[in-house]
Design an enzyme around this catalytic site. Structure first.
Site, PDB file in Angstrom:
ATOM      1  N   CYS A  66       0.858  -1.185   0.000  1.00 20.09           N
ATOM      2  CA  CYS A  66       0.000   0.000   0.000  1.00 20.09           C
ATOM      3  C   CYS A  66       0.898   1.241   0.000  1.00 20.09           C
ATOM      4  O   CYS A  66       2.125   1.150   0.135  1.00 20.09           O
ATOM      5  CB  CYS A  66      -0.906   0.009   1.219  1.00 20.09           C
ATOM      6  SG  CYS A  66       0.000   0.140   2.793  1.00 20.09           S
ATOM      7  N   HIS A 123       5.850  -4.923   8.692  1.00 22.30           N
ATOM      8  CA  HIS A 123       5.842  -6.298   9.170  1.00 22.30           C
ATOM      9  C   HIS A 123       6.071  -7.283   8.023  1.00 22.30           C
ATOM     10  O   HIS A 123       5.150  -7.942   7.535  1.00 22.30           O
ATOM     11  CB  HIS A 123       4.510  -6.609   9.877  1.00 22.30           C
ATOM     12  CG  HIS A 123       4.441  -6.057  11.261  1.00 22.30           C
ATOM     13  ND1 HIS A 123       3.253  -5.807  11.913  1.00 22.30           N
ATOM     14  CD2 HIS A 123       5.419  -5.698  12.131  1.00 22.30           C
ATOM     15  CE1 HIS A 123       3.512  -5.329  13.119  1.00 22.30           C
ATOM     16  NE2 HIS A 123       4.815  -5.259  13.266  1.00 22.30           N
ATOM     17  N   HIS A 167      -0.352  -4.916  19.331  1.00 21.66           N
ATOM     18  CA  HIS A 167       0.071  -4.505  17.995  1.00 21.66           C
ATOM     19  C   HIS A 167       0.812  -3.177  18.099  1.00 21.66           C
ATOM     20  O   HIS A 167       0.433  -2.286  18.863  1.00 21.66           O
ATOM     21  CB  HIS A 167      -1.148  -4.374  17.084  1.00 21.66           C
ATOM     22  CG  HIS A 167      -0.791  -4.203  15.632  1.00 21.66           C
ATOM     23  ND1 HIS A 167      -0.452  -2.987  15.092  1.00 21.66           N
ATOM     24  CD2 HIS A 167      -0.725  -5.101  14.618  1.00 21.66           C
ATOM     25  CE1 HIS A 167      -0.194  -3.140  13.809  1.00 21.66           C
ATOM     26  NE2 HIS A 167      -0.341  -4.417  13.493  1.00 21.66           N
ATOM     27  N   GLU A 226       0.980  -0.620  16.187  1.00 23.62           N
ATOM     28  CA  GLU A 226       0.173   0.566  15.897  1.00 23.62           C
ATOM     29  C   GLU A 226      -0.718   0.931  17.072  1.00 23.62           C
ATOM     30  O   GLU A 226      -0.876   2.108  17.407  1.00 23.62           O
ATOM     31  CB  GLU A 226      -0.687   0.340  14.651  1.00 23.62           C
ATOM     32  CG  GLU A 226      -1.540   1.536  14.297  1.00 23.62           C
ATOM     33  CD  GLU A 226      -2.520   1.276  13.166  1.00 23.62           C
ATOM     34  OE1 GLU A 226      -3.599   1.900  13.166  1.00 23.62           O
ATOM     35  OE2 GLU A 226      -2.217   0.446  12.288  1.00 23.62           O
ATOM     36  N   CYS A 283      -9.000   3.114   6.496  1.00 16.82           N
ATOM     37  CA  CYS A 283      -7.858   2.920   5.598  1.00 16.82           C
ATOM     38  C   CYS A 283      -8.295   2.291   4.280  1.00 16.82           C
ATOM     39  O   CYS A 283      -8.862   1.188   4.253  1.00 16.82           O
ATOM     40  CB  CYS A 283      -6.817   2.034   6.288  1.00 16.82           C
ATOM     41  SG  CYS A 283      -5.461   1.545   5.217  1.00 16.82           S
ATOM     42  N   SER A 311       1.814  -9.937  10.705  1.00 15.39           N
ATOM     43  CA  SER A 311       1.112  -8.881   9.973  1.00 15.39           C
ATOM     44  C   SER A 311      -0.388  -9.009  10.217  1.00 15.39           C
ATOM     45  O   SER A 311      -1.024  -9.977   9.797  1.00 15.39           O
ATOM     46  CB  SER A 311       1.403  -8.989   8.473  1.00 15.39           C
ATOM     47  OG  SER A 311       0.509  -8.204   7.721  1.00 15.39           O
ATOM     48  N   SER A 332       2.111  -5.353   3.323  1.00 12.07           N
ATOM     49  CA  SER A 332       3.554  -5.195   3.475  1.00 12.07           C
ATOM     50  C   SER A 332       4.343  -6.291   2.757  1.00 12.07           C
ATOM     51  O   SER A 332       5.536  -6.462   2.997  1.00 12.07           O
ATOM     52  CB  SER A 332       3.933  -5.169   4.962  1.00 12.07           C
ATOM     53  OG  SER A 332       3.394  -6.289   5.637  1.00 12.07           O
TER      54      SER A 332
END
Length: 327
Positions: free
Chosen positions: A25, A54, A137, A139, A207, A235, A279
């Protein structure tokens, strides 16, 4: 590998259908670009806090080019350029870097930064903040650490009932970017059912990459006998793609690369759908296709899907640096 037909014995031929979109992305492309351009610019090593994205293949390629990946800032020598990963970091990490005088380039995905800004705005307005995401995670840890107010983390609709918050409390929610509208719909419904005053971002702000890849994998699962997702075990978005295939009733497997293919998976299978997490680079998809080609003659096609043309701007200090061959 170009998408093309490879002829073989039609009776034994294996049909491979590729999802569109799949793989990198814009946020991942930007993060890798940042590390590569920083390596071109710097005379010494470049230090990256945690995996830039990741995927171990991406990390290893960057490591071979001179990137040094560390778990904590204490491992970074004084004065060394430090890059924060695409997942974002807590304010405490930013403050430690500033205290030590480390030069920093922030590779946080702009969509993750947007979640941080939304969360801070909701907290400043006096609302109690709920973060929809997965504990542990990177994030999620970064988002919680970016907001100077208590943050309640929930990952399931059932967890909403356990929140220690009064029903009439004004609530706001934000979401981990690797979750889609479908992933969060039930949790948001549970929040609205329990609390009388709930607000959150519009679904159009979810997203784009997560939503697009999950929509594509649903289309792929409808026509496939088997689903292979290329991506790392750590991931979140790759794991979710595999879960969607399983939820739709087809055998679904997550692999790092072609070495992860089990020949037993393809026995009696006619059509294999392949996608990749946000990723995972194209070369890993190619390696999976090559592994399958060693088992059976193949023919390859690609689903019609969304064409992604989104690009994120690089930090100003790197925009004019030469880019190395992409990881």
């Amino acid at each position: 590998m170009d998408i093309a037909t490879k002829a073989g014995d039609s009776a034994a031929r294996l049909h491979i259908v590729l999802a569109k979109p799949r793989g990198f992305c814009a946020g991942v492309v930007r993060a890798i670009d940042i590390v590569e351009r920083a390596l071109d610019r710097e005379q010494g090593p470049v230090y990256v806090r945690h995996e830039i994205v990741h995927n171990r293949h991406v990390v290893e390629k960057l490591r071979r080019k001179g990137a040094v990946f560390v778990d904590e800032l204490s491992e970074v020598p004084a004065g060394a350029l430090t890059i924060f990963s695409a997942h974002g970091v807590a304010r405490a990490v930013e403050q430690e870097a500033a205290r030590r005088g480390l030069p920093v380039i922030d590779a946080t995905c702009p969509l993750v930064t947007k979640v941080h800004i939304q969360g801070r705005r909701y907290a400043r307005s006096g609302r109690t903040l709920v973060l929809i995401g997965h504990a542990g995670h990177a994030e999620v840890e970064g988002t919680i650490g970016q907001i100077d107010a208590p943050v309640h983390l929930v990952s399931t609709a059932a967890a909403v009932d356990a929140l220690p918050i009064a029903r009439d409390t004004p609530i706001a929610y934000v979401t981990q970017t690797t979750l889609s509208v479908d992933d969060t719909r039930g949790i948001i419904a549970a929040l609205n059912a329990r609390f009388s005053d709930v607000t959150g971002p519009d679904i159009s702000e979810i997203c784009y990459a997560t939503q697009n890849r999950q929509g594509a994998v649903r289309d792929l699962a409808r026509i496939s006998d088997l689903l292979i997702v290329v991506g790392a075990a750590n991931s979140s978005n790759s794991n979710r793609l595999r879960e969607i295939g399983a939820e739709m009733g087809i055998p679904s497997h997550l692999v790092d690369d072609g070495d992860g293919i089990d020949p037993e998976w393809v026995r009696g299978v006619t059509t294999i759908g392949i996608t990749a997490g946000a990723s995972a680079p194209d070369e890993l998809v190619d390696s999976v296709i090559e592994a399958l080609e060693h088992l059976r003659p193949i023919v390859i096609s690609q689903l019609n899907g969304i064409e992604e043309n989104i690009e994120f701007t690089l930090p100003a200090e790197l925009r004019h640096e030469r880019r190395r061959t992409s990881a």
